[in-house]
Design an enzyme around this catalytic site. Sequence first.
Site, PDB file in Angstrom:
ATOM      1  N   LYS A 216       0.830  -1.208   0.000  1.00 13.07           N
ATOM      2  CA  LYS A 216       0.000   0.000   0.000  1.00 13.07           C
ATOM      3  C   LYS A 216       0.861   1.253   0.000  1.00 13.07           C
ATOM      4  CE  LYS A 216      -2.708   2.691   3.316  1.00 13.07           C
ATOM      5  NZ  LYS A 216      -1.585   3.589   3.689  1.00 13.07           N
ATOM      6  N   ASN A 217       2.026   1.201   0.648  1.00 12.89           N
ATOM      7  CA  ASN A 217       2.884   2.380   0.746  1.00 12.89           C
ATOM      8  C   ASN A 217       3.796   2.560  -0.463  1.00 12.89           C
ATOM      9  OD1 ASN A 217       1.695   2.975   3.141  1.00 12.89           O
ATOM     10  ND2 ASN A 217       3.452   2.510   4.431  1.00 12.89           N
TER      11      ASN A 217
ATOM     12  N   ARG B 166      -4.572  11.028   1.436  1.00 15.80           N
ATOM     13  CA  ARG B 166      -3.593  12.110   1.438  1.00 15.80           C
ATOM     14  C   ARG B 166      -2.697  12.065   0.199  1.00 15.80           C
ATOM     15  NH1 ARG B 166      -2.287  14.497   6.746  1.00 15.80           N
ATOM     16  NH2 ARG B 166      -3.879  13.816   8.213  1.00 15.80           N
TER      17      ARG B 166
ATOM     18  N   CYS C 270      -5.443   8.676   7.941  1.00 14.48           N
ATOM     19  CA  CYS C 270      -5.722   8.149   9.278  1.00 14.48           C
ATOM     20  C   CYS C 270      -5.425   9.192  10.348  1.00 14.48           C
ATOM     21  CB  CYS C 270      -4.883   6.897   9.546  1.00 14.48           C
ATOM     22  SG  CYS C 270      -5.394   5.478   8.560  1.00 14.48           S
TER      23      CYS C 270
ATOM     24  N   VAL D 119       7.088   7.576  16.325  1.00 13.95           N
ATOM     25  CA  VAL D 119       6.809   8.028  14.962  1.00 13.95           C
ATOM     26  C   VAL D 119       5.536   8.871  14.895  1.00 13.95           C
ATOM     27  CG1 VAL D 119       6.432   7.303  12.579  1.00 13.95           C
ATOM     28  CG2 VAL D 119       8.035   6.043  14.033  1.00 13.95           C
TER      29      VAL D 119
END
Length: 446
Positions: free
Chosen positions: A26-27, A100, A124, A336
């Site tokens: 997904k990233n 985003r 998120c 993070v």
Amino acid sequence: MTVNDDVLLVHGGTPLEGEIRVRGAKNLVPKAMVAALLGSAPSRLRNVPDIRDVRVVRGLLQLHGVTVRPGDEPGELVMDPTRVESANVADIDAHAGSSRIPILFCGPLLHRLGHAFIPGLGGCDIGGRPIDFHFEVLRQFGAKIEKRADGQYLEAPRRLRGTKIRLPYPSVGATEQVLLTAVLAEGVTELSNAAVEPEIEDLICVLQKMGAIIAMDTDRTIRITGVDQLGGYNHRALPDRLEAASWASAALATEGNIYVRGAQQRSMMTFLNTYRKVGGAFEIDDEGIRFWHPGGQLKSIALETDVHPGFQTDWQQPLVVALTQATGLSIIHETVYESRLGFTSALNQMGAHIQLYRECLGGSDCRFGQRNFLHSAVVSGPTKLQGADLVIPDLRGGFSYLIAALAAQGTSRVHGIGLINRGYENFMEKLVELGAKVELPGKALG
């Protein structure tokens, strides 16, 4: 999904057993799709998962004149950007809040059209992801930015120029922004303190196939020499190590046994070390990784999340569910995203004993330590989990709630499962394949 389909009944207490497949990350995949905009020829992307973020980017590409069609094999997309055009503001705005990723369209559109429009952005709700830094980066390349009521309007009066940028934190999104903008900018761009996640490396591989000149140093410095033109690419996306780890944690929490086809050792080595320390077992072959609970007690650990090559923040939430079943005190230090431990309140509602702290526990001081964020946790176990009514807060937290509901005794009602579609392909079908007892109200699934 309809409103009714957004609630899932989970009957817990059954180990998850069987085989599932993970596809492209997904990233990486949506960002590689955006990269196709930079080319003067069609691109072919394989191992594409059917997730919402992919559908959002596909729609945005099509709005800008890119032809997107399925390829010859399942999970393949062919994108032809030869007729890129301006999109209607209202059409772009219809995508606002769903992802985003539109922010990453800025650089490619400035190169192709000389202007871009970016609506309000979603994603998120797990802590600050300041988009202002993206715009500051684009200004350094020479973009002009005007804030309007419905979003940001960007212009490039002349060709963007290479620049020197140092990130205050090795942000994945900011690194992607620089890469996608610098490849066609005039001159050399030097990016220091860059993110070096495997998905970033894979995006660099995509751009290099297109004709980009990009060098990665060992000190988190990336140098991009701008070129005049890029072509297309043919690329197979690396597998989703974050989804693979989620299923691994599900096997551990439910005392199950799951073979994750497509999972790769190299990008998961830090996770695998931690999994073994907790007491989980795994076996690696050329096609994937089998994860299982070998019996006996799980062990408590001290864990600190970090950027790659550290323990990824997206691995933390699913593993915390398994740690509620470990003997002793586990200490979690989230460095993070400052609000990522908020999901633990629902686990406490189910019977877990998790206390949150503002101090940096169990590791080095981090940037959240003096800022009053509840970013450390102590998990006391083992505790029996009981079914409950749960409302999904974000992608990884949502999957963690599913794991908790599957590990719990009794029935849970999980609300907002549509959010999980953002990052987990066919997760309902996979749950059924693994023997989970789940149902949509009025429609049994397994």
